[in-house]
Design an enzyme around this catalytic site. Structure first.
Site, PDB file in Angstrom:
ATOM      1  N   ASP A  11      16.034 -11.188  -2.931  1.00 28.50           N
ATOM      2  CA  ASP A  11      15.065 -10.295  -2.295  1.00 28.50           C
ATOM      3  C   ASP A  11      13.681 -10.795  -2.694  1.00 28.50           C
ATOM      4  OD1 ASP A  11      13.354  -8.263  -1.521  1.00 28.50           O
ATOM      5  OD2 ASP A  11      14.711  -6.645  -2.110  1.00 28.50           O
ATOM      6  N   HIS A  12      12.949 -11.359  -1.722  1.00 29.85           N
ATOM      7  CA  HIS A  12      11.676 -12.008  -2.026  1.00 29.85           C
ATOM      8  C   HIS A  12      10.586 -11.006  -2.405  1.00 29.85           C
ATOM      9  CE1 HIS A  12       9.600 -15.617  -2.550  1.00 29.85           C
ATOM     10  NE2 HIS A  12       9.794 -16.209  -1.373  1.00 29.85           N
ATOM     11  N   ARG A  13      10.841  -9.714  -2.222  1.00 28.51           N
ATOM     12  CA  ARG A  13       9.876  -8.716  -2.695  1.00 28.51           C
ATOM     13  C   ARG A  13       9.858  -8.654  -4.217  1.00 28.51           C
ATOM     14  NH1 ARG A  13      12.223  -3.553   0.380  1.00 28.51           N
ATOM     15  NH2 ARG A  13      14.062  -4.473  -0.617  1.00 28.51           N
TER      16      ARG A  13
END
Length: 540
Positions: free
Chosen positions: A512-514
């Site tokens: 999850d690039h967040r």
């Protein structure tokens, strides 16, 4: 006798509905406390519901295939007053008078205790010698009857009322949850998910199945069946097709072939007769490799033959149960978390050598050891060095977990599930191997509970068992990292400037690039690969 209805309980955390898969009883059946009534399917697991009381089934209130809301009655029983286990439960008190002076409607279940008469004892037969004391039916708090004499036969003991017993016994953990206003039947259910039968009596049904298997086998075979009580089963047929057998050493001459239950199942799935297989086990038992080798030689992989097209042009499959849960989870994950994926090829030769040594070690005797065990340990090790991959995103904050609930994606006949091993960071290599074994067994049996799939922190999907090199896995909802393990097979690899044959695999991972930045994701994947290249790093 009093009518009682059993509502669908909440067997998981926040369960709202479940599908009735199969009734285990029919109208007219006599049932006992804790006898399995029905098999239901929740979001991702099959659960067997036990009876909270004994009596006679008088009605099945829902049909197989129906989806039922929690709290809705599903079965009606004419219950007797014999206590099987647990504390008795009295009927609810009468309702208060209605406004306007209307008298309350009396409940059909008696609120007074049920009094049962004990049948008279049989007289003692006359004999030349002094007779033994006459047998008397057990009566609570009643002195024993006097001994009979040789001359007239003993007089039957009078019937004595048993002590007052509250009506309607229920099983331990069950309680009265209300009454049906139309029929007056008492509604009995379970108060929490912890009363699920699979958690109250773990392994009971599997032990019974193994006992039956042992009774059909010879005495030597029975020992193998008992040894297999904790065997999670062998690899899938798809993996079995690619397995290579070894040369046979000796053949079993026993009338009943010596083989563990999982081996018998594999042979059945492949259409192989156990009596025709050359056994190579140390005790003369048939091994998995024996079955695979024989199946290859006989060309009997009937289960992979191309099926004929159906007579109908289209088939409709309802979206419910496991498939509905999978669709919801994957859609939520794919369109909520921005995925990024990374891949790396790894020389896993030392890992395969390490696995071979573990299999030969007395410490791991009887425990299934595979490369997945080393990957699992590598992921735990890499998480400790890159903590943010073990997190949860909540829109308001990022929760970094200081424990690892390691999820293992499992393909089951009912669909994909991801149970997890709680607190895997505290386990030794042996404990982790045993936990993986039990997780696999439970998933294949369809007995994984919602609690076993809840609160995962990071996951692994082993697509290598299907012959895949790598893939782009979708995150398990609530997690920010997942590792994909590809197949391990010989490939050309440059070692010290020379091209050699090495055991190579590809490790893939999605994030999850967040939460996980590119540098952290890269270091995490590199750390997992480093352990596969040199398992000695686990000694750190």
């Amino acid at each position: 006798m009093a009518a009682a209805e059993f509502p669908l309980p909440d067997v998981g955390e926040g369960l709202t509905e479940a599908e009735i898969v199969q009734w285990r009883v029919a109208i007219g059946d006599e049932i006992a406390v804790d006898q399995v009534l029905v098999e239901i399917e929740t979001a991702k697991s099959l659960v067997e519901l036990p009876s909270p009381f004994s009596g006679t089934v008088t009605g099945l209130l829902v049909s197989e295939g129906d989806t039922v809301e929690v709290g809705k009655p599903i079965i009606r029983v004419e219950s007797d007053a014999s206590v099987a286990s647990g504390a008795p439960v009295t009927a609810p008190s009468a309702p208060a008078a209605q406004p306007g002076g209307t008298a309350p409607v009396a409940d059909s279940v008696p609120t007074s205790p049920v009094v049962a008469a004990t049948p008279p004892a049989a007289p003692a037969p006359a004999a030349p010698a002094p007779a033994a004391p006459a047998p008397v039916a057990p009566v609570a708090q009643t002195p024993p009857a006097p001994a009979a004499t040789p001359a007239p036969a003993a007089t039957p003991a009078p019937a004595v009322a048993a002590p007052a017993t509250p009506a309607q016994p229920v099983a331990e953990g069950a309680s009265v949850v209300g009454t049906d206003e139309s029929s007056g039947a008492v509604l009995v259910g379970y108060g929490s998910a912890t009363s699920s039968p699979s958690r109250r009596k773990p392994g009971a049904r599997r032990a019974a199945a193994l006992a039956a298997e042992a009774s059909r086998a010879s005495s030597a075979d029975a020992a193998a069946a008992a040894e297999a009580a904790n065997d999670p089963g062998e690899e899938s047929t798809a993996e079995a097709i690619t397995a290579l057998g070894s040369a046979p050493r000796k053949q079993s001459t026993a009338t009943n072939v010596l083989a563990k239950p999982p081996i018998r199942k594999l042979a059945k799935d492949l259409g192989v007769e156990l009596s025709e297989i050359v056994a190579t086990g140390l005790a003369g038992e048939v091994t998995r490799d024996d079955v695979i080798r024989h199946a290859k030689q006989a060309s009997v992989f009937r289960n992979i033959e191309t099926p004929e097209w159906g007579e109908v042009r289209s088939e409709t499959i309802p979206v419910k149960g496991v498939r509905k849960a999978i669709a919801t989870a994957m859609t939520t994950s794919a369109f909520t978390a921005p995925h990024v994926s990374l891949f790396v090829d790894v020389d896993a030769t030392h890992t395969m050598e390490f696995v071979k040594r573990l299999k030969a070690s007395p410490t791991f005797a009887g425990v299934k050891v595979s490369p997945l065990l080393i990957v699992a340990k590598a992921v735990i090790w890499a998480v400790r060095r890159n903590r943010s991959v073990n997190s949860t995103w909540t829109d308001r904050e990022i929760i970094v977990h200081h424990f690892v609930n390691l999820g293992i994606a499992a393909a089951t006949p009912r669909g994909l599930i991801v149970p997890n091993i709680k607190d895997a960071q505290d386990m030794s290599l042996l404990e982790l191997a045993q936990a993986l074994e039990q997780l696999t067994l439970t998933a294949r049996d369809g007995k994984t509970t919602p609690a076993q799939m809840a609160n995962g922190t990071v996951s692994i999907t082993n697509i290598g068992v299907f012959g895949m090199d790598t893939g782009t896995p979708i995150l398990n909802p609530g997690e920010v990292a997942i590792v994909a393990m590809g197949t391990i097979k010989p490939k050309p690899w440059v070692v010290d400037g020379e091209v050699r044959s090495r055991m190579v695999t590809t490790i893939g991972a999605s994030f999850d690039h967040r939460v996980v930045d590119g540098d952290v994701a890269s270091r995490f994947v590199h750390d997992v690969a480093s352990v596969l290249e040199e398992p000695a790093l686990l000694l750190d």
